[in-house]
Scaffold this motif. Structure first.
Motif, PDB file in Angstrom:
ATOM      1  N   ALA A   7       0.672  -0.729   0.186  1.00 41.15           N
ATOM      2  CA  ALA A   7      -0.175  -0.087  -0.020  1.00 41.15           C
ATOM      3  C   ALA A   7       0.671   0.913  -0.232  1.00 41.15           C
ATOM      4  O   ALA A   7       1.986   1.211   0.805  1.00 41.15           O
ATOM      5  CB  ALA A   7      -1.466   0.004   1.101  1.00 41.15           C
ATOM      6  N   TRP A   8       1.064   2.537  -0.566  1.00 42.76           N
ATOM      7  CA  TRP A   8       0.971   3.971  -0.593  1.00 42.76           C
ATOM      8  C   TRP A   8       0.359   4.744  -0.619  1.00 42.76           C
ATOM      9  O   TRP A   8      -0.932   4.466  -0.668  1.00 42.76           O
ATOM     10  CB  TRP A   8       1.812   3.032  -1.718  1.00 42.76           C
ATOM     11  CG  TRP A   8       1.272   3.509  -3.178  1.00 42.76           C
ATOM     12  CD1 TRP A   8       0.313   4.145  -3.494  1.00 42.76           C
ATOM     13  CD2 TRP A   8       1.616   2.050  -4.213  1.00 42.76           C
ATOM     14  NE1 TRP A   8       0.951   3.340  -5.109  1.00 42.76           N
ATOM     15  CE2 TRP A   8       1.100   2.573  -5.034  1.00 42.76           C
ATOM     16  CE3 TRP A   8       2.188   1.314  -3.556  1.00 42.76           C
ATOM     17  CZ2 TRP A   8       1.093   1.668  -6.107  1.00 42.76           C
ATOM     18  CZ3 TRP A   8       2.472   0.141  -4.871  1.00 42.76           C
ATOM     19  CH2 TRP A   8       1.772   0.594  -5.624  1.00 42.76           C
ATOM     20  N   PRO A   9       0.709   5.778  -0.124  1.00 46.42           N
ATOM     21  CA  PRO A   9      -0.200   6.604   0.238  1.00 46.42           C
ATOM     22  C   PRO A   9      -1.465   7.251  -1.022  1.00 46.42           C
ATOM     23  O   PRO A   9      -1.052   7.192  -2.168  1.00 46.42           O
ATOM     24  CB  PRO A   9       0.632   7.939   0.699  1.00 46.42           C
ATOM     25  CG  PRO A   9       2.238   7.228   0.531  1.00 46.42           C
ATOM     26  CD  PRO A   9       2.450   6.200  -0.263  1.00 46.42           C
ATOM     27  N   ALA A  10      -2.063   8.003  -0.715  1.00 45.75           N
ATOM     28  CA  ALA A  10      -2.526   8.538  -1.929  1.00 45.75           C
ATOM     29  C   ALA A  10      -2.417   9.514  -2.637  1.00 45.75           C
ATOM     30  O   ALA A  10      -2.676  10.016  -3.846  1.00 45.75           O
ATOM     31  CB  ALA A  10      -4.385   9.137  -1.553  1.00 45.75           C
ATOM     32  N   GLN A  11      -1.798  10.273  -1.750  1.00 42.61           N
ATOM     33  CA  GLN A  11      -1.449  11.454  -2.047  1.00 42.61           C
ATOM     34  C   GLN A  11       0.218  11.490  -3.232  1.00 42.61           C
ATOM     35  O   GLN A  11       0.710   9.954  -2.096  1.00 42.61           O
ATOM     36  CB  GLN A  11      -1.072  12.486  -1.594  1.00 42.61           C
ATOM     37  CG  GLN A  11      -0.754  14.280  -1.515  1.00 42.61           C
ATOM     38  CD  GLN A  11      -2.106  15.098  -2.143  1.00 42.61           C
ATOM     39  OE1 GLN A  11      -3.386  14.347  -2.179  1.00 42.61           O
ATOM     40  NE2 GLN A  11      -1.682  15.873  -3.196  1.00 42.61           N
ATOM     41  N   ALA A  12       0.642  11.301  -4.149  1.00 38.84           N
ATOM     42  CA  ALA A  12       2.094  11.360  -4.497  1.00 38.84           C
ATOM     43  C   ALA A  12       2.827  12.200  -4.068  1.00 38.84           C
ATOM     44  O   ALA A  12       2.839  13.157  -4.354  1.00 38.84           O
ATOM     45  CB  ALA A  12       2.033  11.147  -6.017  1.00 38.84           C
ATOM     46  N   PRO A  13       3.724  11.799  -2.878  1.00 39.23           N
ATOM     47  CA  PRO A  13       5.104  12.907  -2.655  1.00 39.23           C
ATOM     48  C   PRO A  13       6.644  12.576  -3.960  1.00 39.23           C
ATOM     49  O   PRO A  13       6.321  11.569  -5.107  1.00 39.23           O
ATOM     50  CB  PRO A  13       5.857  11.895  -1.885  1.00 39.23           C
ATOM     51  CG  PRO A  13       5.560  10.809  -1.694  1.00 39.23           C
ATOM     52  CD  PRO A  13       4.087  10.432  -2.445  1.00 39.23           C
ATOM     53  N   ALA A  14       6.737  13.753  -4.237  1.00 34.04           N
ATOM     54  CA  ALA A  14       7.624  13.804  -4.987  1.00 34.04           C
ATOM     55  C   ALA A  14       8.833  11.940  -4.435  1.00 34.04           C
ATOM     56  O   ALA A  14       9.519  12.629  -3.901  1.00 34.04           O
ATOM     57  CB  ALA A  14       8.404  15.035  -4.907  1.00 34.04           C
ATOM     58  N   PRO A  15       9.539  11.735  -6.058  1.00 32.31           N
ATOM     59  CA  PRO A  15      10.280  10.193  -5.344  1.00 32.31           C
ATOM     60  C   PRO A  15      11.776  10.651  -5.062  1.00 32.31           C
ATOM     61  O   PRO A  15      11.691  11.784  -5.184  1.00 32.31           O
ATOM     62  CB  PRO A  15      10.344   9.634  -7.045  1.00 32.31           C
ATOM     63  CG  PRO A  15       9.657  10.637  -7.535  1.00 32.31           C
ATOM     64  CD  PRO A  15       8.943  11.311  -6.892  1.00 32.31           C
ATOM     65  N   VAL A  16      12.598  10.563  -3.844  1.00 30.91           N
ATOM     66  CA  VAL A  16      13.698  10.470  -3.662  1.00 30.91           C
ATOM     67  C   VAL A  16      14.614   9.962  -4.369  1.00 30.91           C
ATOM     68  O   VAL A  16      15.398  10.241  -4.908  1.00 30.91           O
ATOM     69  CB  VAL A  16      13.691  10.677  -2.287  1.00 30.91           C
ATOM     70  CG1 VAL A  16      14.873  10.911  -1.358  1.00 30.91           C
ATOM     71  CG2 VAL A  16      12.817  11.399  -1.703  1.00 30.91           C
ATOM     72  N   ASP A  17      14.430   8.380  -3.953  1.00 33.56           N
ATOM     73  CA  ASP A  17      15.007   7.557  -4.671  1.00 33.56           C
ATOM     74  C   ASP A  17      14.121   6.563  -5.498  1.00 33.56           C
ATOM     75  O   ASP A  17      13.743   5.339  -5.081  1.00 33.56           O
ATOM     76  CB  ASP A  17      15.202   6.964  -3.233  1.00 33.56           C
ATOM     77  CG  ASP A  17      16.782   5.507  -3.642  1.00 33.56           C
ATOM     78  OD1 ASP A  17      17.639   5.591  -4.622  1.00 33.56           O
ATOM     79  OD2 ASP A  17      16.524   4.454  -3.152  1.00 33.56           O
ATOM     80  N   VAL A  18      14.612   6.316  -6.506  1.00 32.57           N
ATOM     81  CA  VAL A  18      14.436   5.259  -7.833  1.00 32.57           C
ATOM     82  C   VAL A  18      15.221   4.456  -8.488  1.00 32.57           C
ATOM     83  O   VAL A  18      16.312   5.615  -8.676  1.00 32.57           O
ATOM     84  CB  VAL A  18      13.421   6.253  -8.918  1.00 32.57           C
ATOM     85  CG1 VAL A  18      12.722   5.474  -9.807  1.00 32.57           C
ATOM     86  CG2 VAL A  18      12.636   7.368  -7.841  1.00 32.57           C
TER      87      VAL A  18
ATOM     88  N   ASP B  83       3.081   8.127 -14.172  1.00 35.67           N
ATOM     89  CA  ASP B  83       1.685   8.812 -13.697  1.00 35.67           C
ATOM     90  C   ASP B  83       1.008   9.781 -12.815  1.00 35.67           C
ATOM     91  O   ASP B  83       1.433  10.967 -12.747  1.00 35.67           O
ATOM     92  CB  ASP B  83       1.373   9.361 -15.195  1.00 35.67           C
ATOM     93  CG  ASP B  83       1.191   9.242 -16.074  1.00 35.67           C
ATOM     94  OD1 ASP B  83       2.019   9.821 -16.504  1.00 35.67           O
ATOM     95  OD2 ASP B  83       0.108   8.958 -17.085  1.00 35.67           O
ATOM     96  N   ARG B  84       1.113   8.350 -12.038  1.00 42.45           N
ATOM     97  CA  ARG B  84       0.761   9.069 -10.296  1.00 42.45           C
ATOM     98  C   ARG B  84       1.774  10.380  -9.370  1.00 42.45           C
ATOM     99  O   ARG B  84       1.798  11.253  -9.287  1.00 42.45           O
ATOM    100  CB  ARG B  84       0.933   8.040  -9.656  1.00 42.45           C
ATOM    101  CG  ARG B  84      -0.026   8.305  -8.343  1.00 42.45           C
ATOM    102  CD  ARG B  84      -0.710   7.533  -7.257  1.00 42.45           C
ATOM    103  NE  ARG B  84       0.959   6.675  -6.783  1.00 42.45           N
ATOM    104  CZ  ARG B  84       1.261   7.041  -5.486  1.00 42.45           C
ATOM    105  NH1 ARG B  84      -0.366   8.672  -4.629  1.00 42.45           N
ATOM    106  NH2 ARG B  84       1.442   6.723  -5.119  1.00 42.45           N
ATOM    107  N   ILE B  85       3.299   9.861  -9.695  1.00 45.10           N
ATOM    108  CA  ILE B  85       4.567  10.902  -9.040  1.00 45.10           C
ATOM    109  C   ILE B  85       4.387  11.950  -9.555  1.00 45.10           C
ATOM    110  O   ILE B  85       5.639  12.270  -9.453  1.00 45.10           O
ATOM    111  CB  ILE B  85       5.264   9.534  -8.269  1.00 45.10           C
ATOM    112  CG1 ILE B  85       6.123   9.122  -9.401  1.00 45.10           C
ATOM    113  CG2 ILE B  85       4.610   8.578  -7.339  1.00 45.10           C
ATOM    114  CD1 ILE B  85       7.641   8.445  -9.596  1.00 45.10           C
ATOM    115  N   GLU B  86       4.709  11.342 -10.943  1.00 43.48           N
ATOM    116  CA  GLU B  86       5.184  12.617 -11.781  1.00 43.48           C
ATOM    117  C   GLU B  86       4.313  12.993 -13.091  1.00 43.48           C
ATOM    118  O   GLU B  86       4.248  12.181 -14.413  1.00 43.48           O
ATOM    119  CB  GLU B  86       6.167  12.429 -12.247  1.00 43.48           C
ATOM    120  CG  GLU B  86       7.310  13.940 -13.105  1.00 43.48           C
ATOM    121  CD  GLU B  86       7.376  14.936 -12.555  1.00 43.48           C
ATOM    122  OE1 GLU B  86       7.614  15.445 -11.665  1.00 43.48           O
ATOM    123  OE2 GLU B  86       6.193  15.975 -12.816  1.00 43.48           O
ATOM    124  N   PRO B  87       2.750  13.917 -12.558  1.00 41.68           N
ATOM    125  CA  PRO B  87       1.694  13.597 -13.824  1.00 41.68           C
ATOM    126  C   PRO B  87       2.343  14.420 -15.766  1.00 41.68           C
ATOM    127  O   PRO B  87       1.935  14.327 -16.494  1.00 41.68           O
ATOM    128  CB  PRO B  87       0.736  14.860 -13.232  1.00 41.68           C
ATOM    129  CG  PRO B  87       1.208  14.481 -11.708  1.00 41.68           C
ATOM    130  CD  PRO B  87       2.623  14.379 -11.818  1.00 41.68           C
TER     131      PRO B  87
END
Ligand SMILES: N[C@@H](CCC(=O)N[C@@H](CS)C(=O)NCC(=O)O)C(=O)O
Length: 264
Positions: free
Chosen positions: A8-19, A89-93
């Motif tokens: 599960a992850w948050p509905a509000q997408a935070p900017a990713p830090v570590d990909v 698309d969720r984390i960076e629309p």
């Protein structure tokens, strides 16, 4: 699709830090995901894995499945090119990978499904059959990759791994001949999608990345390239994926290629 989301992850997408993207040199969906990340300007690290050994590494990394592409985004694990496209698309629309209009989105999703479920596997089977006859061309796919062992050693020891991989995807004579026979109709479908504007727009969508990377991998086989490159599908592939490593000299029996000749 090969993987399910298990966390599960948050509905509000935070900017990713570590990909961190896990892929295999030459993997078509792996390349699709890399290009989607680049298209969105998402900084990431990449881990290149050797076929079959990838199964062990992904398990050790606690991914639910054993196939690439797999991605960790701030510790969350997502597998499968289609699932990853939606998460990107969720984390960076911006820029979006899917159209906002529901009908146009459905059309792109159908192309994406066809790429993921049908085209990918057809190309994978043909490629693994050819590499099973001669593993030397594998080195050309590793250009620009860091696989952690000298490429000469990887090629010399690749035989059993390629054979296992080929068996796991059903890359036998009957399936490979079927895949080659199906290609002309698959290419016609892609040309039609381009003519309809579902593919080949100004901004590439998820379907463009999915299809173009499959076709670029197919074009790395000298046996298939001529049937693809001079039609709209081939032109799209070259535009969306200008460079793709790997080259396999003629390897398939002439008689198997007959359906392609008659479609040219
Ligand atoms: N259909 C899946 C691809 C799954 C798949 O079969 N990936 C291949 C690479 S293209 C793989 O992991 N192969 C493992 C191996 O070669 O050992 C997607 O689009 O994500």
């Amino acid at each position: 699709m090969n993987a399910v989301k298990t966390e599960a992850w948050p509905a509000q997408a935070p900017a990713p830090v570590d990909v961190r993207l896990f892929t295999i040199p030459g993997s078509h969906p792996g390349t699709a995901v890399r290009l989607m990340l680049e298209h969105k300007g998402i900084e990431h690290r990449r881990t290149d894995l050797l076929p079959v050994l990838s199964w062990i590494v992904l398990k050790a990394q606690r991914f639910p499945g054993i196939r690439v592409p797999a991605i960790k985004i701030d510790g969350r694990r997502i597998q499968g090119s289609r699932e990853i496209a939606r998460e990107l698309d969720r984390i960076e629309p911006e820029p979006p990978l899917f159209p906002a209009d529901p009908d146009r989105r459905a059309a792109v999703e159908e192309v994406e499904r066809f790429g993921d479920e049908d085209l990918q596997q057809a190309i994978r089977r043909i490629l693994l059959w050819a590499l099973g006859r001669d593993t030397a061309p594998f080195a050309s796919f590793a250009e620009g990759s860091r696989i952690g062992v000298p490429i000469g050693l990887a090629v010399r020891t690749a035989g059993p791994f390629v054979a296992l991989d080929a068996r796991s995807v059903g890359a036998d004579e009957a399936n490979v001949r079927d895949a080659i026979s199906a290609l002309p109709e698959m290419l016609r479908r892609i040309d039609d999608w381009i003519a309809e504007g579902v593919l080949g727009g100004e901004q590439p969508n998820a379907g463009d990345f999915q299809i173009a990377t499959c076709l670029r991998l197919a074009m790395s086989l000298d046996d298939l390239r001529a049937a693809i490159e001079r039609r709209p599908a081939g032109e799209l592939a070259l535009r969306v994926v200008p460079s793709y490593p790997g080259r396999i000299p003629p390897a398939l029996p002439e008689a198997w290629l007959e359906p392609l000749r008659t479609s040219l």
